[in-house]
Motif scaffolding. Sequence first.
Motif, PDB file in Angstrom:
ATOM      1  N   ASP A 204     -12.949   4.872 -10.757  1.00 36.61           N
ATOM      2  CA  ASP A 204     -11.927   4.725  -9.710  1.00 36.61           C
ATOM      3  C   ASP A 204     -11.181   6.039  -9.487  1.00 36.61           C
ATOM      4  OD1 ASP A 204     -12.659   2.078  -9.488  1.00 36.61           O
ATOM      5  OD2 ASP A 204     -10.935   1.304 -10.647  1.00 36.61           O
TER       6      ASP A 204
ATOM      7  N   LYS B 102     -13.394   8.485  -7.689  1.00 39.48           N
ATOM      8  CA  LYS B 102     -13.516   8.090  -6.281  1.00 39.48           C
ATOM      9  C   LYS B 102     -12.266   8.522  -5.516  1.00 39.48           C
ATOM     10  CE  LYS B 102     -14.118   4.023  -3.360  1.00 39.48           C
ATOM     11  NZ  LYS B 102     -14.163   2.562  -3.337  1.00 39.48           N
ATOM     12  N   HIS B 103     -11.107   8.274  -6.121  1.00 37.89           N
ATOM     13  CA  HIS B 103      -9.841   8.658  -5.494  1.00 37.89           C
ATOM     14  C   HIS B 103      -9.772  10.178  -5.342  1.00 37.89           C
ATOM     15  CE1 HIS B 103      -5.707   8.257  -4.240  1.00 37.89           C
ATOM     16  NE2 HIS B 103      -5.293   9.058  -5.215  1.00 37.89           N
TER      17      HIS B 103
ATOM     18  N   GLU C 169     -11.862  11.225  -2.471  1.00 38.33           N
ATOM     19  CA  GLU C 169     -11.178  10.918  -1.217  1.00 38.33           C
ATOM     20  C   GLU C 169     -10.100  11.958  -0.912  1.00 38.33           C
ATOM     21  OE1 GLU C 169      -9.718   6.964  -1.803  1.00 38.33           O
ATOM     22  OE2 GLU C 169     -11.689   6.048  -1.553  1.00 38.33           O
ATOM     23  N   LEU C 170      -9.357  12.353  -1.941  1.00 39.32           N
ATOM     24  CA  LEU C 170      -8.305  13.350  -1.738  1.00 39.32           C
ATOM     25  C   LEU C 170      -8.899  14.701  -1.341  1.00 39.32           C
ATOM     26  CD1 LEU C 170      -5.866  12.576  -4.700  1.00 39.32           C
ATOM     27  CD2 LEU C 170      -5.452  12.208  -2.265  1.00 39.32           C
TER      28      LEU C 170
ATOM     29  N   ALA D 155     -11.668  15.134   0.230  1.00 37.74           N
ATOM     30  CA  ALA D 155     -12.141  14.981   1.614  1.00 37.74           C
ATOM     31  C   ALA D 155     -10.973  15.117   2.586  1.00 37.74           C
ATOM     32  CB  ALA D 155     -12.832  13.635   1.794  1.00 37.74           C
ATOM     33  N   LYS D 156      -9.827  14.536   2.260  1.00 37.46           N
ATOM     34  CA  LYS D 156      -8.633  14.677   3.101  1.00 37.46           C
ATOM     35  C   LYS D 156      -8.204  16.136   3.163  1.00 37.46           C
ATOM     36  CE  LYS D 156      -6.389  10.199   2.445  1.00 37.46           C
ATOM     37  NZ  LYS D 156      -5.190   9.526   1.896  1.00 37.46           N
TER      38      LYS D 156
END
Length: 108
Positions: free
Chosen positions: A72, A75-76, A79-80, A82-83
């Motif tokens: 998790d 994954k987070h 995502e960060l 990617a942002k």
Amino acid sequence: MADKNLRLQIILEGLDRITAPLKSITGASAAARKDLARTHDELKNLDSLQKQVGSYKAKEQQFGFDARALQDTEKHLAELRAKLDAVGVPTKDLAKELQRTEKQAAMF
């Protein structure tokens, strides 16, 4: 005198007949005591093994929780990142969250 000898012989034979079963009972009691002590030791060993198995299962379960938490977190983190790539210049909040998540991922 022969009468006394015969009487004494009968008494001694009677005692032999009585003491033989008593000796047998005493021997059986000692054997039972040894068996009971051996069984007690085996139960202690089994209890120790059961505790080890329980400890292993608890550690295995904790490993599963940690593995899921790591997934998790990774994954987070992805995502960060990617942002961050989408934004170009990160905001302070995004930079702090990225740094915090990287530290959390490193703890695993």
